[in-house]
Design a protein around this motif. Structure first.
Motif, PDB file in Angstrom:
ATOM      1  N   ALA A  45       0.835  -1.195   0.000  1.00 25.64           N
ATOM      2  CA  ALA A  45       0.000   0.000   0.000  1.00 25.64           C
ATOM      3  C   ALA A  45       0.872   1.248   0.000  1.00 25.64           C
ATOM      4  CB  ALA A  45      -0.917  -0.016   1.220  1.00 25.64           C
ATOM      5  N   GLY A  46       0.577   2.160  -0.898  1.00 25.45           N
ATOM      6  CA  GLY A  46       1.336   3.403  -0.987  1.00 25.45           C
ATOM      7  C   GLY A  46       2.675   3.261  -1.688  1.00 25.45           C
ATOM      8  N   GLY A  47       2.964   2.100  -2.226  1.00 23.73           N
ATOM      9  CA  GLY A  47       4.237   1.877  -2.908  1.00 23.73           C
ATOM     10  C   GLY A  47       4.295   2.567  -4.263  1.00 23.73           C
ATOM     11  N   ASN A  48       5.502   2.773  -4.755  1.00 27.87           N
ATOM     12  CA  ASN A  48       5.726   3.394  -6.049  1.00 27.87           C
ATOM     13  C   ASN A  48       6.718   2.531  -6.840  1.00 27.87           C
ATOM     14  OD1 ASN A  48       5.799   5.177  -8.172  1.00 27.87           O
ATOM     15  ND2 ASN A  48       7.236   6.562  -7.200  1.00 27.87           N
ATOM     16  N   PRO A  49       6.250   1.405  -7.415  1.00 31.71           N
ATOM     17  CA  PRO A  49       7.185   0.504  -8.091  1.00 31.71           C
ATOM     18  C   PRO A  49       7.739   1.105  -9.380  1.00 31.71           C
ATOM     19  CG  PRO A  49       4.937  -0.236  -8.418  1.00 31.71           C
ATOM     20  CD  PRO A  49       4.883   0.916  -7.470  1.00 31.71           C
ATOM     21  N   ARG A  50       9.002   0.769  -9.655  1.00 33.03           N
ATOM     22  CA  ARG A  50       9.689   1.232 -10.854  1.00 33.03           C
ATOM     23  C   ARG A  50      10.340   0.031 -11.530  1.00 33.03           C
ATOM     24  NH1 ARG A  50      10.740   3.994  -6.595  1.00 33.03           N
ATOM     25  NH2 ARG A  50      12.796   3.104  -6.289  1.00 33.03           N
ATOM     26  N   GLU A  51      10.575   0.161 -12.816  1.00 33.29           N
ATOM     27  CA  GLU A  51      11.247  -0.887 -13.563  1.00 33.29           C
ATOM     28  C   GLU A  51      12.336  -0.262 -14.433  1.00 33.29           C
ATOM     29  OE1 GLU A  51       9.383  -4.639 -15.437  1.00 33.29           O
ATOM     30  OE2 GLU A  51       9.370  -3.113 -17.006  1.00 33.29           O
ATOM     31  N   PHE A  52      13.497  -0.897 -14.444  1.00 32.35           N
ATOM     32  CA  PHE A  52      14.621  -0.449 -15.259  1.00 32.35           C
ATOM     33  C   PHE A  52      15.156  -1.670 -15.993  1.00 32.35           C
ATOM     34  CE2 PHE A  52      19.194   0.169 -15.829  1.00 32.35           C
ATOM     35  CZ  PHE A  52      19.188   1.357 -16.556  1.00 32.35           C
ATOM     36  N   SER A  53      15.392  -1.559 -17.291  1.00 30.68           N
ATOM     37  CA  SER A  53      15.913  -2.704 -18.029  1.00 30.68           C
ATOM     38  C   SER A  53      16.947  -2.290 -19.058  1.00 30.68           C
ATOM     39  CB  SER A  53      14.778  -3.483 -18.708  1.00 30.68           C
ATOM     40  OG  SER A  53      14.097  -2.665 -19.626  1.00 30.68           O
ATOM     41  N   LEU A  54      17.867  -3.209 -19.320  1.00 28.02           N
ATOM     42  CA  LEU A  54      18.914  -3.052 -20.330  1.00 28.02           C
ATOM     43  C   LEU A  54      18.788  -4.210 -21.301  1.00 28.02           C
ATOM     44  CD1 LEU A  54      21.944  -2.338 -17.982  1.00 28.02           C
ATOM     45  CD2 LEU A  54      20.669  -0.666 -19.321  1.00 28.02           C
ATOM     46  N   SER A  55      19.036  -3.952 -22.574  1.00 23.37           N
ATOM     47  CA  SER A  55      18.987  -5.015 -23.563  1.00 23.37           C
ATOM     48  C   SER A  55      20.116  -4.862 -24.570  1.00 23.37           C
ATOM     49  CB  SER A  55      17.636  -5.017 -24.288  1.00 23.37           C
ATOM     50  OG  SER A  55      17.448  -3.799 -24.977  1.00 23.37           O
ATOM     51  N   ALA A  58      16.267 -14.432 -41.703  1.00 20.81           N
ATOM     52  CA  ALA A  58      17.090 -13.766 -40.690  1.00 20.81           C
ATOM     53  C   ALA A  58      17.023 -14.509 -39.362  1.00 20.81           C
ATOM     54  CB  ALA A  58      16.624 -12.328 -40.491  1.00 20.81           C
ATOM     55  N   VAL A  59      18.072 -14.323 -38.568  1.00 18.33           N
ATOM     56  CA  VAL A  59      18.119 -14.800 -37.191  1.00 18.33           C
ATOM     57  C   VAL A  59      18.489 -13.605 -36.321  1.00 18.33           C
ATOM     58  CG1 VAL A  59      19.336 -16.265 -35.543  1.00 18.33           C
ATOM     59  CG2 VAL A  59      18.768 -17.146 -37.806  1.00 18.33           C
ATOM     60  N   ASP A  60      17.703 -13.336 -35.300  1.00 12.55           N
ATOM     61  CA  ASP A  60      17.965 -12.242 -34.369  1.00 12.55           C
ATOM     62  C   ASP A  60      18.126 -12.829 -32.971  1.00 12.55           C
ATOM     63  OD1 ASP A  60      15.711 -10.263 -36.203  1.00 12.55           O
ATOM     64  OD2 ASP A  60      17.860  -9.897 -36.043  1.00 12.55           O
ATOM     65  N   LEU A  61      19.120 -12.353 -32.236  1.00 13.12           N
ATOM     66  CA  LEU A  61      19.385 -12.786 -30.875  1.00 13.12           C
ATOM     67  C   LEU A  61      19.362 -11.571 -29.960  1.00 13.12           C
ATOM     68  CD1 LEU A  61      22.433 -15.034 -31.746  1.00 13.12           C
ATOM     69  CD2 LEU A  61      20.100 -15.800 -31.345  1.00 13.12           C
ATOM     70  N   ALA A  62      18.759 -11.715 -28.782  1.00 14.69           N
ATOM     71  CA  ALA A  62      18.685 -10.601 -27.836  1.00 14.69           C
ATOM     72  C   ALA A  62      18.781 -11.116 -26.405  1.00 14.69           C
ATOM     73  CB  ALA A  62      17.381  -9.832 -28.011  1.00 14.69           C
ATOM     74  N   VAL A  63      19.329 -10.287 -25.535  1.00 14.12           N
ATOM     75  CA  VAL A  63      19.424 -10.566 -24.104  1.00 14.12           C
ATOM     76  C   VAL A  63      18.879  -9.341 -23.385  1.00 14.12           C
ATOM     77  CG1 VAL A  63      20.992 -11.045 -22.196  1.00 14.12           C
ATOM     78  CG2 VAL A  63      21.464 -11.989 -24.451  1.00 14.12           C
ATOM     79  N   GLU A  64      18.079  -9.571 -22.342  1.00 17.50           N
ATOM     80  CA  GLU A  64      17.497  -8.466 -21.585  1.00 17.50           C
ATOM     81  C   GLU A  64      17.610  -8.756 -20.089  1.00 17.50           C
ATOM     82  OE1 GLU A  64      13.339  -7.871 -22.244  1.00 17.50           O
ATOM     83  OE2 GLU A  64      13.373  -5.897 -21.338  1.00 17.50           O
ATOM     84  N   GLN A  65      17.960  -7.740 -19.329  1.00 16.14           N
ATOM     85  CA  GLN A  65      17.986  -7.825 -17.863  1.00 16.14           C
ATOM     86  C   GLN A  65      17.095  -6.713 -17.330  1.00 16.14           C
ATOM     87  OE1 GLN A  65      19.721  -9.947 -15.554  1.00 16.14           O
ATOM     88  NE2 GLN A  65      18.287  -8.923 -14.207  1.00 16.14           N
ATOM     89  N   ALA A  66      16.172  -7.065 -16.432  1.00 11.09           N
ATOM     90  CA  ALA A  66      15.240  -6.083 -15.883  1.00 11.09           C
ATOM     91  C   ALA A  66      15.277  -6.115 -14.363  1.00 11.09           C
ATOM     92  CB  ALA A  66      13.828  -6.362 -16.377  1.00 11.09           C
TER      93      ALA A  66
END
Length: 82
Positions: free
Chosen positions: A36-46, A59-67
């Protein structure tokens, strides 16, 4: 609020579709607090790359993501390879 930016760097200007380097960053405030009353945030790099073959018809595409999501302390929540 959501902010994101990304880019692609082609190392070979003669054949830009072969293994470009792709990078992205994203920041967002989420609409659903865990406490209650929280303010969640999200940050990610790819990061990613790819290549074309069969005379550019396939085509072949490869990706990595960290959140990371947080309300008070950052917590790593995701790691994906596609």
């Amino acid at each position: 609020m959501e902010l994101s930016v990304g880019g692609e760097y082609a190392r070979n200007t003669q054949r830009v579709s072969n293994f470009p380097l792709r990078l992205g960053v994203r920041y967002a405030t989420l609409p659903f607090p865990v406490t209650a009353g929280g303010n969640p945030r999200e940050f990610s790099l790819s990061a990613g790359t790819g290549f074309r073959f069969a005379q550019d018809r396939a085509a072949v595409d490869l990706a990595v993501e960290q959140a990371w999501r947080s309300e008070t302390l950052p917590v790593a929540i995701a790691f994906a390879v596609t």
